[in-house]
Design an enzyme around this catalytic site. Structure first.
Site, mmCIF file in Angstrom:
data_model
loop_
_atom_site.group_PDB
_atom_site.id
_atom_site.type_symbol
_atom_site.label_atom_id
_atom_site.label_comp_id
_atom_site.label_asym_id
_atom_site.label_seq_id
_atom_site.Cartn_x
_atom_site.Cartn_y
_atom_site.Cartn_z
ATOM 1 N N ASN A 41 -14.196 4.793 -0.411
ATOM 2 C CA ASN A 41 -14.262 4.631 -1.874
ATOM 3 C C ASN A 41 -15.299 3.571 -2.256
ATOM 4 O O ASN A 41 -16.024 3.721 -3.239
ATOM 5 C CB ASN A 41 -12.918 4.195 -2.461
ATOM 6 C CG ASN A 41 -11.781 5.133 -2.119
ATOM 7 O OD1 ASN A 41 -10.703 4.685 -1.767
ATOM 8 N ND2 ASN A 41 -12.026 6.430 -2.204
ATOM 9 N N THR A 45 -9.571 -4.148 0.542
ATOM 10 C CA THR A 45 -9.495 -4.429 1.986
ATOM 11 C C THR A 45 -10.173 -3.282 2.709
ATOM 12 O O THR A 45 -9.667 -2.149 2.699
ATOM 13 C CB THR A 45 -8.034 -4.537 2.467
ATOM 14 O OG1 THR A 45 -7.362 -5.532 1.708
ATOM 15 C CG2 THR A 45 -7.988 -4.908 3.945
ATOM 16 N N LYS A 102 -8.737 -11.306 6.406
ATOM 17 C CA LYS A 102 -7.687 -10.451 5.820
ATOM 18 C C LYS A 102 -7.049 -9.546 6.884
ATOM 19 O O LYS A 102 -5.823 -9.430 6.953
ATOM 20 C CB LYS A 102 -8.294 -9.618 4.685
ATOM 21 C CG LYS A 102 -7.396 -8.562 4.099
ATOM 22 C CD LYS A 102 -6.198 -9.149 3.383
ATOM 23 C CE LYS A 102 -5.271 -8.049 2.885
ATOM 24 N NZ LYS A 102 -4.001 -8.601 2.372
ATOM 25 N N LYS A 128 -3.446 1.601 7.281
ATOM 26 C CA LYS A 128 -4.914 1.512 7.125
ATOM 27 C C LYS A 128 -5.435 0.175 7.653
ATOM 28 O O LYS A 128 -6.406 0.122 8.412
ATOM 29 C CB LYS A 128 -5.288 1.662 5.644
ATOM 30 C CG LYS A 128 -6.758 1.403 5.347
ATOM 31 C CD LYS A 128 -7.022 0.997 3.900
ATOM 32 C CE LYS A 128 -6.359 -0.320 3.559
ATOM 33 N NZ LYS A 128 -6.867 -1.023 2.396
ATOM 34 N N LEU A 161 -10.758 -1.248 -4.820
ATOM 35 C CA LEU A 161 -10.566 0.166 -4.481
ATOM 36 C C LEU A 161 -9.755 0.301 -3.199
ATOM 37 O O LEU A 161 -9.651 -0.650 -2.429
ATOM 38 C CB LEU A 161 -11.945 0.809 -4.308
ATOM 39 C CG LEU A 161 -12.827 0.710 -5.557
ATOM 40 C CD1 LEU A 161 -14.289 0.954 -5.224
ATOM 41 C CD2 LEU A 161 -12.340 1.685 -6.614
ATOM 42 N N PRO A 162 -9.187 1.497 -2.927
ATOM 43 C CA PRO A 162 -8.319 1.629 -1.744
ATOM 44 C C PRO A 162 -9.001 1.392 -0.395
ATOM 45 O O PRO A 162 -8.505 0.608 0.403
ATOM 46 C CB PRO A 162 -7.782 3.063 -1.852
ATOM 47 C CG PRO A 162 -7.858 3.393 -3.317
ATOM 48 C CD PRO A 162 -9.088 2.670 -3.808
HETATM 49 P P1 NAD Z 1 -4.095 1.590 -5.839
HETATM 50 O O1 NAD Z 1 -4.155 2.876 -5.126
HETATM 51 O O2 NAD Z 1 -2.901 1.233 -6.660
HETATM 52 O O3 NAD Z 1 -5.397 1.445 -6.822
HETATM 53 C C1 NAD Z 1 -6.692 1.891 -6.509
HETATM 54 C C2 NAD Z 1 -7.404 2.335 -7.796
HETATM 55 O O4 NAD Z 1 -8.744 2.718 -7.465
HETATM 56 C C3 NAD Z 1 -6.751 3.547 -8.472
HETATM 57 O O5 NAD Z 1 -6.596 3.288 -9.859
HETATM 58 C C4 NAD Z 1 -7.761 4.678 -8.212
HETATM 59 O O6 NAD Z 1 -7.763 5.652 -9.253
HETATM 60 C C5 NAD Z 1 -9.063 3.926 -8.160
HETATM 61 N N1 NAD Z 1 -10.142 4.598 -7.422
HETATM 62 C C6 NAD Z 1 -10.068 5.217 -6.212
HETATM 63 N N2 NAD Z 1 -11.287 5.653 -5.845
HETATM 64 C C7 NAD Z 1 -12.144 5.305 -6.834
HETATM 65 C C8 NAD Z 1 -13.556 5.451 -7.036
HETATM 66 N N3 NAD Z 1 -14.327 6.078 -6.130
HETATM 67 N N4 NAD Z 1 -14.110 4.946 -8.174
HETATM 68 C C9 NAD Z 1 -13.330 4.326 -9.094
HETATM 69 N N5 NAD Z 1 -12.002 4.149 -8.967
HETATM 70 C C10 NAD Z 1 -11.407 4.629 -7.844
HETATM 71 O O7 NAD Z 1 -4.343 0.454 -4.711
HETATM 72 P P2 NAD Z 1 -3.965 -1.115 -4.787
HETATM 73 O O8 NAD Z 1 -2.565 -1.324 -4.327
HETATM 74 O O9 NAD Z 1 -4.432 -1.641 -6.102
HETATM 75 O O10 NAD Z 1 -4.901 -1.688 -3.601
HETATM 76 C C11 NAD Z 1 -6.295 -1.849 -3.736
HETATM 77 C C12 NAD Z 1 -6.824 -2.575 -2.494
HETATM 78 O O11 NAD Z 1 -6.185 -3.867 -2.372
HETATM 79 C C13 NAD Z 1 -6.554 -1.852 -1.170
HETATM 80 O O12 NAD Z 1 -7.673 -1.999 -0.322
HETATM 81 C C14 NAD Z 1 -5.332 -2.585 -0.607
HETATM 82 O O13 NAD Z 1 -5.253 -2.522 0.811
HETATM 83 C C15 NAD Z 1 -5.575 -3.995 -1.090
HETATM 84 N N6 NAD Z 1 -4.361 -4.833 -1.233
HETATM 85 C C16 NAD Z 1 -3.216 -4.348 -1.786
HETATM 86 C C17 NAD Z 1 -2.087 -5.158 -1.895
HETATM 87 C C18 NAD Z 1 -0.784 -4.639 -2.481
HETATM 88 O O14 NAD Z 1 0.232 -5.337 -2.332
HETATM 89 N N7 NAD Z 1 -0.749 -3.477 -3.124
HETATM 90 C C19 NAD Z 1 -2.153 -6.488 -1.473
HETATM 91 C C20 NAD Z 1 -3.342 -6.990 -0.953
HETATM 92 C C21 NAD Z 1 -4.447 -6.144 -0.835
#
Ligand code: NAD
Length: 298
Positions: free
Chosen positions: A71, A97, A172, A247, A66-67
């Site tokens: 969440n 994260t 991280k 963030k 999740l973000p």
């Molecule tokens: P994203 O926004 O693409 O996906 C998040 C998903 O969670 C969405 O589908 C959203 O609808 C869902 N969501 C939000 N709140 C919710 C809830 N309460 N219940 C159920 N579903 C819910 O984000 P992402 O890029 O997949 O990143 C996710 C995590 O991974 C973050 O913490 C980010 O910092 C970390 N991260 C991302 C990357 C990257 O390159 N994108 C790399 C490493 C770590």
């Protein structure tokens, strides 16, 4: 294999991770607040449930992606949250994260229900998520690491046990603080060299065989045209959004404040990425700090 696994949060990272679990023979039950993300996984053979609570009722293993901290709190401790119906002995792996203190708090609530919560944030980005080559930084009890490792290996190639719950998040946010600092340093260095009349590719080549070399200069150069296949050569689209970097820098600064640790460059990096959020860069890849710092490209 063939055990049932719950998966909550099917975004840029979680969607491909869930697909990889299915490719490795696991049947999965998914939930996301976005119905289109759920439909995509159901189209690939997953089943779905109407709440985190309903997922928890059907599994012994669960992953969330999740973000942010709020969440994760909602997903686990909310009225329709995982902990309302989690079975004793369930292993809960959170790859979001978030703040280390939030991981510790959720782990405490999970333990009250007889479940084990581990923080398992990832490094590697969207391509590594698709390729199943993520690095997982895992915090939690050592005797549960074998089971966690087995499942996480379906989605990553480097699974590291860091210590007690919260230490995965610590690793991280330390990494991302250094990444932000090195990206800003690379961006301002390249900008200076270009303004002094150097060809950007030539300068990058010199840096990358000299003592200034770093991942941001060598693998993910922020100057358009210096490298192929990186966001800077694709209008800073895709990759790791600058809003997510802002963030993570905030998490690092909270942790630095709580532990009385001086982090002057981390603090400055946080402010620069926050300025980008109000200057039209929030949806661009974090390497767009090069453009943000370029005085004559506004
Ligand atoms: P994203 O926004 O693409 O996906 C998040 C998903 O969670 C969405 O589908 C959203 O609808 C869902 N969501 C939000 N709140 C919710 C809830 N309460 N219940 C159920 N579903 C819910 O984000 P992402 O890029 O997949 O990143 C996710 C995590 O991974 C973050 O913490 C980010 O910092 C970390 N991260 C991302 C990357 C990257 O390159 N994108 C790399 C490493 C770590």
């Amino acid at each position: 294999v063939n055990s049932k696994v719950g998966f909550i949060g099917l975004g840029n990272m979680g969607g491909p991770m869930a697909q990889n679990l299915m490719k490795k023979g696991h049947s999965i039950i998914v939930y996301d607040i976005s119905s289109s993300s759920v439909e995509e996984l159901v189209g690939s053979g997953a089943s779905s449930a109407e709440s985190p609570r309903a997922v928890a009722a059907q599994v012994d293993l669960l992953i969330s992606m999740l973000p942010n901290s709020a969440n994760v709190m909602e997903c686990y401790t909310g009225a329709e949250g995982v902990l309302k119906e989690v079975k004793p002995g369930t292993l809960l792996l959170d790859s979001s994260t978030i703040a280390p203190d939030v991981s510790k708090q959720v782990a405490k609530f999970a333990a009250e229900k007889g479940a084990v919560f581990m923080d398992c944030p990832v490094s590697g980005g969207v391509n590594a998520s698709k390729d199943g080559t993520l690095t997982f930084m895992v915090g939690g009890p050592a005797n549960e690491f074998v089971a966690a490792n087995e499942l996480l290996s379906c989605m990553g190639k480097n699974i590291v046990h860091c210590g007690d719950v919260g230490t995965g998040q610590a690793a991280k946010i330390c990494n991302n603080m250094l990444l932000a600092i090195s990206m800003i340093g690379t961006a301002e260095t390249m900008n200076l060299g270009i303004r002094l009349g150097l060809d950007p590719k030539l300068l990058a080549g010199i840096l990358n065989s000299s003592s200034g070399r770093c991942w941001s200069s060598d693998v993910y150069n922020p100057v358009p045209g210096v490298m192929e296949g990186v966001p800077s050569s694709n209008n800073y689209e895709g990759g790791f959004g600058s809003a997510l970097m802002a963030k993570d820098l905030g998490l690092a600064q909270d942790a630095a404040t709580n532990s009385m640790t001086p982090t002057p460059l981390g603090s400055l990096a946080h402010q620069l990425y926050r300025m980008m959020q109000t200057s039209g860069y929030s949806k661009k890849d974090f390497s767009s700090v090069f453009q943000f710092l370029q005085p004559d490209q506004k």
